[in-house]
Design a protein around this motif. Structure first.
Motif, mmCIF file in Angstrom:
data_model
loop_
_atom_site.group_PDB
_atom_site.id
_atom_site.type_symbol
_atom_site.label_atom_id
_atom_site.label_comp_id
_atom_site.label_asym_id
_atom_site.label_seq_id
_atom_site.Cartn_x
_atom_site.Cartn_y
_atom_site.Cartn_z
ATOM 1 N N ALA A 285 28.669 24.136 44.291
ATOM 2 C CA ALA A 285 29.380 22.916 44.679
ATOM 3 C C ALA A 285 29.799 22.133 43.440
ATOM 4 O O ALA A 285 29.132 22.182 42.398
ATOM 5 C CB ALA A 285 28.490 22.051 45.565
ATOM 6 N N LEU A 286 30.905 21.409 43.584
ATOM 7 C CA LEU A 286 31.410 20.620 42.473
ATOM 8 C C LEU A 286 30.480 19.443 42.195
ATOM 9 O O LEU A 286 30.236 18.611 43.061
ATOM 10 C CB LEU A 286 32.817 20.096 42.798
ATOM 11 C CG LEU A 286 33.480 19.231 41.714
ATOM 12 C CD1 LEU A 286 33.764 20.076 40.472
ATOM 13 C CD2 LEU A 286 34.779 18.613 42.239
ATOM 14 N N ALA B 70 34.451 17.624 48.084
ATOM 15 C CA ALA B 70 33.163 18.137 47.609
ATOM 16 C C ALA B 70 32.065 17.849 48.626
ATOM 17 O O ALA B 70 31.170 18.665 48.851
ATOM 18 C CB ALA B 70 32.822 17.516 46.255
ATOM 19 N N ALA B 71 32.137 16.669 49.253
ATOM 20 C CA ALA B 71 31.154 16.331 50.281
ATOM 21 C C ALA B 71 31.254 17.273 51.481
ATOM 22 O O ALA B 71 30.262 17.509 52.175
ATOM 23 C CB ALA B 71 31.358 14.882 50.740
ATOM 24 N N VAL C 152 38.438 22.358 44.994
ATOM 25 C CA VAL C 152 39.889 22.527 44.875
ATOM 26 C C VAL C 152 40.301 22.510 43.409
ATOM 27 O O VAL C 152 39.666 21.852 42.575
ATOM 28 C CB VAL C 152 40.628 21.404 45.658
ATOM 29 C CG1 VAL C 152 40.263 20.037 45.112
ATOM 30 C CG2 VAL C 152 42.144 21.608 45.624
ATOM 31 N N ARG C 153 41.355 23.247 43.094
ATOM 32 C CA ARG C 153 41.926 23.252 41.754
ATOM 33 C C ARG C 153 43.425 23.489 41.883
ATOM 34 O O ARG C 153 43.918 23.836 42.976
ATOM 35 C CB ARG C 153 41.289 24.327 40.876
ATOM 36 C CG ARG C 153 41.646 25.752 41.286
ATOM 37 C CD ARG C 153 40.948 26.781 40.424
ATOM 38 N NE ARG C 153 41.393 28.136 40.743
ATOM 39 C CZ ARG C 153 40.902 29.229 40.191
ATOM 40 N NH1 ARG C 153 39.935 29.150 39.294
ATOM 41 N NH2 ARG C 153 41.372 30.440 40.536
ATOM 42 N N ARG D 76 38.235 26.865 47.616
ATOM 43 C CA ARG D 76 37.158 27.779 47.994
ATOM 44 C C ARG D 76 36.092 26.992 48.747
ATOM 45 O O ARG D 76 35.871 25.805 48.499
ATOM 46 C CB ARG D 76 36.548 28.477 46.781
ATOM 47 C CG ARG D 76 35.779 27.572 45.839
ATOM 48 C CD ARG D 76 35.074 28.401 44.776
ATOM 49 N NE ARG D 76 34.452 27.564 43.766
ATOM 50 C CZ ARG D 76 33.242 27.021 43.863
ATOM 51 N NH1 ARG D 76 32.515 27.234 44.968
ATOM 52 N NH2 ARG D 76 32.747 26.275 42.900
ATOM 53 N N ARG D 77 35.457 27.658 49.660
ATOM 54 C CA ARG D 77 34.366 27.062 50.416
ATOM 55 C C ARG D 77 33.054 27.357 49.683
ATOM 56 O O ARG D 77 32.827 28.491 49.254
ATOM 57 C CB ARG D 77 34.325 27.663 51.815
ATOM 58 C CG ARG D 77 33.169 27.233 52.681
ATOM 59 C CD ARG D 77 33.360 25.873 53.263
ATOM 60 N NE ARG D 77 34.570 25.786 54.080
ATOM 61 C CZ ARG D 77 34.998 24.652 54.638
ATOM 62 N NH1 ARG D 77 34.321 23.530 54.445
ATOM 63 N NH2 ARG D 77 36.098 24.636 55.352
ATOM 64 N N VAL D 78 32.234 26.337 49.499
ATOM 65 C CA VAL D 78 30.923 26.544 48.891
ATOM 66 C C VAL D 78 30.125 27.485 49.776
ATOM 67 O O VAL D 78 30.053 27.298 50.998
ATOM 68 C CB VAL D 78 30.184 25.195 48.721
ATOM 69 C CG1 VAL D 78 28.767 25.434 48.198
ATOM 70 C CG2 VAL D 78 30.960 24.300 47.764
ATOM 71 N N ARG D 79 29.547 28.507 49.177
ATOM 72 C CA ARG D 79 28.836 29.521 49.933
ATOM 73 C C ARG D 79 27.662 28.899 50.688
ATOM 74 O O ARG D 79 26.881 28.129 50.123
ATOM 75 C CB ARG D 79 28.329 30.606 48.992
ATOM 76 C CG ARG D 79 29.460 31.388 48.325
ATOM 77 C CD ARG D 79 28.961 32.332 47.266
ATOM 78 N NE ARG D 79 30.077 32.987 46.574
ATOM 79 C CZ ARG D 79 29.934 33.818 45.539
ATOM 80 N NH1 ARG D 79 28.713 34.091 45.087
ATOM 81 N NH2 ARG D 79 30.982 34.358 44.970
ATOM 82 N N GLY D 80 27.594 29.241 51.976
ATOM 83 C CA GLY D 80 26.534 28.703 52.803
ATOM 84 C C GLY D 80 26.873 27.373 53.442
ATOM 85 O O GLY D 80 26.092 26.852 54.236
#
Length: 243
Positions: A131-132, A206-207, A212-213, A222-226
């Motif tokens: 996560a960011l 991020a929450a 995002v970039r 991208r989705r944070v894994r999990g």
């Protein structure tokens, strides 16, 4: 505990002041002559001569050099002061780092950072889940100094994003995102030139577990894994560090 303080290179204001002065002197030296030549050419056409060009051509070089040179110097000083005010400042210690830019201050704990890398103009810090944690502007800071400070204090600096392969181009309405996330991504795209709005959108995403970039003038996500999509994209859940 030692802290490395990194600031904008002194060469930046020197170049701005010197460049402004040099430009003013060049205009003072050659400007009147060029303006007179341009006036002569325009007078042979049906188009009127612009008043500014005509006035510049009438200035004697005795006056044009100090006047335009001084104007260039003042312009260079103005730009140098503005650049210094907007430039980021970074303090790196073994247990944390602190980033300051204009009226924003960001504090990041080393214990919460699993990966650090440079993404174009930014220093990106990620948590252990990918996560960011923070995206910090280091545009005007000497990267070699930043790199040395981070590696010297044991920060997990990498040459590239370890999650690079997980990013996909975003398109409005693409499956896998909630309506709230699509709305945030639209805001992120539309306000990409507004730093404050971009930071707010990044924090909210991020929450929600979305990173995002920008690549080739497009958003990639991208989705944070999990982390599964949910209807709650409340930015208050982000582990923000701005204060």
């Amino acid at each position: 505990m030692t802290t490395t303080r990194i600031r904008q290179s002194p060469a930046v204001p020197a170049v701005l002041v010197g460049g402004g002065t040099a430009l003013g002197l060049l205009l003072g030296l050659f400007g009147p002559g060029l303006a007179r030549g341009l006036t002569a050419l325009i007078e042979r056409t049906p188009f009127p001569v612009h008043g500014l060009v005509e006035q510049l051509g009438q200035i004697d070089q005795v006056w044009s050099l100090p006047v335009l040179g001084g104007a260039g110097l003042l312009g260079g000083i103005f730009l140098a002061v503005a650049a210094a005010g907007e430039a980021p400042r970074l303090e790196v210690a073994r247990d944390h780092l602190e980033h300051r830019q204009e009226d924003r201050e960001t504090w990041v704990e080393r214990s919460e950072t699993a990966v650090a890398f440079r993404d174009r103009k930014d220093l990106v810090l990620l948590g252990s889940d990918g996560a960011l944690r923070a995206r910090l502007d280091v545009t005007d800071l000497p990267w070699s100094t930043v790199r040395t400070a981070l590696t010297g204090d044991g920060w997990p600096l990498r040459d590239a994003d370890p999650y690079d392969a997980d990013f996909q181009p975003w398109a409005d309405g693409r499956p896998g995102f909630t309506p709230e996330e699509h709305a945030l991504l639209r805001e992120r795209r539309e306000e990409r030139k507004d730093k404050a709005a971009r930071r707010r959108a990044d924090a909210a995403l991020a929450a929600a577990g979305v990173v995002v970039r920008e690549r080739d003038d497009r958003l990639q996500v991208r989705r944070v894994r999990g982390h599964r999509p949910s209807g709650d994209a409340n930015p208050e859940g982000a582990r923000g560090a701005d204060r």
